[in-house]
Design a protein around this motif. Sequence first.
Motif, short mmCIF file in Angstrom:
data_model
loop_
_atom_site.label_atom_id
_atom_site.label_comp_id
_atom_site.label_asym_id
_atom_site.label_seq_id
_atom_site.Cartn_x
_atom_site.Cartn_y
_atom_site.Cartn_z
N ARG A 476 36.70 26.64 32.32
CA ARG A 476 37.07 25.98 31.08
C ARG A 476 38.18 26.73 30.35
NH1 ARG A 476 31.47 25.42 30.48
NH2 ARG A 476 31.41 27.04 28.85
N LEU A 477 38.05 28.06 30.31
CA LEU A 477 39.06 28.88 29.63
C LEU A 477 40.41 28.80 30.34
CD1 LEU A 477 36.89 32.02 28.77
CD2 LEU A 477 37.93 30.44 27.13
N GLU A 478 40.39 28.76 31.68
CA GLU A 478 41.64 28.68 32.44
C GLU A 478 42.34 27.34 32.16
OE1 GLU A 478 40.37 29.43 36.42
OE2 GLU A 478 40.91 31.56 36.32
N GLU A 479 41.53 26.26 32.09
CA GLU A 479 42.11 24.94 31.78
C GLU A 479 42.74 24.93 30.39
OE1 GLU A 479 39.05 22.04 32.22
OE2 GLU A 479 38.84 22.38 34.39
N MET A 484 47.64 25.17 26.85
CA MET A 484 48.40 25.85 25.81
C MET A 484 49.79 26.26 26.30
SD MET A 484 45.45 28.25 24.13
CE MET A 484 46.51 29.06 22.97
N GLU A 485 49.85 26.70 27.57
CA GLU A 485 51.16 27.10 28.13
C GLU A 485 52.07 25.91 28.31
OE1 GLU A 485 50.02 29.14 31.65
OE2 GLU A 485 49.87 31.10 30.67
#
Length: 489
Positions: A476-479, A484-485
């Motif tokens: 979830r954090l990677e997604e 954001m990037e």
Amino acid sequence: MSFRKVVRQSKFRHVFGQPVKNDQCYEDIRVSRVTWDSTFCAVNPKFLAVIVEASGGGAFLVLPLSKTGRIDKAYPTVCGHTGPVLDIDWCPHNDEVIASGSEDCTVMVWQIPENGLTSPLTEPVVVLEGHTKRVGIIAWHPTARNVLLSAGCDNVVLIWNVGTAEELYRLDSLHPDLIYNVSWNHNGSLFCSACKDKSVRIIDPRRGTLVAEREKAHEGARPMRAIFLADGKVFTTGFSRMSERQLALWDPENLEEPMALQELDSSNGALLPFYDPDTSVVYVCGKGDSSIRYFEITEEPPYIHFLNTFTSKEPQRGMGSMPKRGLEVSKCEIARFYKLHERKCEPIVMTVPRKSDLFQDDLYPDTAGPEAALEAEEWVSGRDANPILISLREAYVPSKQRDLKISRRNVLSDSRPAMAPGSSRLGAPASTTTAADATPSGSLARAGEAGKLEEVMQELRALRALVKEQGERICRLEEQLGRMENGDA
């Protein structure tokens, strides 16, 4: 075609030196700065003694070996001399007695309390006065009780009976110049000396006669050293005419030519030899060097065989050597040196690598023990005796104490071939359970094991669930980071 052996066989070829960890060093010791080529350090199985800086007189520190770490500046010293202490030597027959020589022209013998000093020690057991100039060399007799040699800058060698405080022999006409060092032979019947006139002398102290002399043993003008080996040969260190440091081996029966002569390097520090008669290994430490070289002395040419060099970063101000009976036999330790830095003392352990945990009797032959072989009066009457030897086997401690584990299972029942159900062997009643299974204690043990297994399985399931949950959170954090990037968030 036969191949000649290129490498000499020796059990000491792989001896290696290793300094101990910092917490096993003796820190914050102000080692003496006096300009004298002494070792400044003496050690025995109970105590470490180091000559230290002292205001208004001379002093040395005596520490129990176990007192490692930082030494308090207020730690009590042995401080009875009125001038700087130049040399110290522990009595080989009493681990609580030490002798010291000083610039105040006296020799003092001290009794150290069994547990070390708790207050400054100012009163010696005996004061030996006979020298007219500073006393720079102290050497106890190896086999006779209470016999002590001292040599001073008055070029006089005195032999004392410490027990009666009397001067036994005065040898004042054998040395025309400053004496650099003195060494007793194996049974104390002779001693050898190195002198500033470049001569090595072998002297019979009881007759007061010169047994042998070699002029210009080393041609250089810098200080030299001479020590007796166990077989009666003499080992010397010195300088060549070109100021290169040298080692030499001499046969007292023929001092015309050295049996062996080796050049080391061109440093200018005096070489201090330490000899182990049990292994015939000589350790050579240069003052101001940061290395210890070691050599094996053998019966076959070239007699002096280089083994290895221990090197470190810091130069040595002095060095002490532990007697054999103070070493850790179970770790195959064959020597231990106490290296003096400017403000600390660092033990260095020399070890022969061995795989076996057993006592290594080839490394530890019987060695000189703490018992005197003669009384002073017997030695004066003309008797000689070799040191009384002790075995180091009693000092051996096995390195690994393994617990004895007993299996209560019937091994025989497990090794039998499988039988048909209901059949029996040799008329024995058929049974599908072993004796251990039939007992209540066996069923209890099985129940306990099943309970433990269930606990482990529960813990494993909980860990799996945690790992799965954390994995999902990472996804979830990677997604979220990716959005954001990309500017989507």
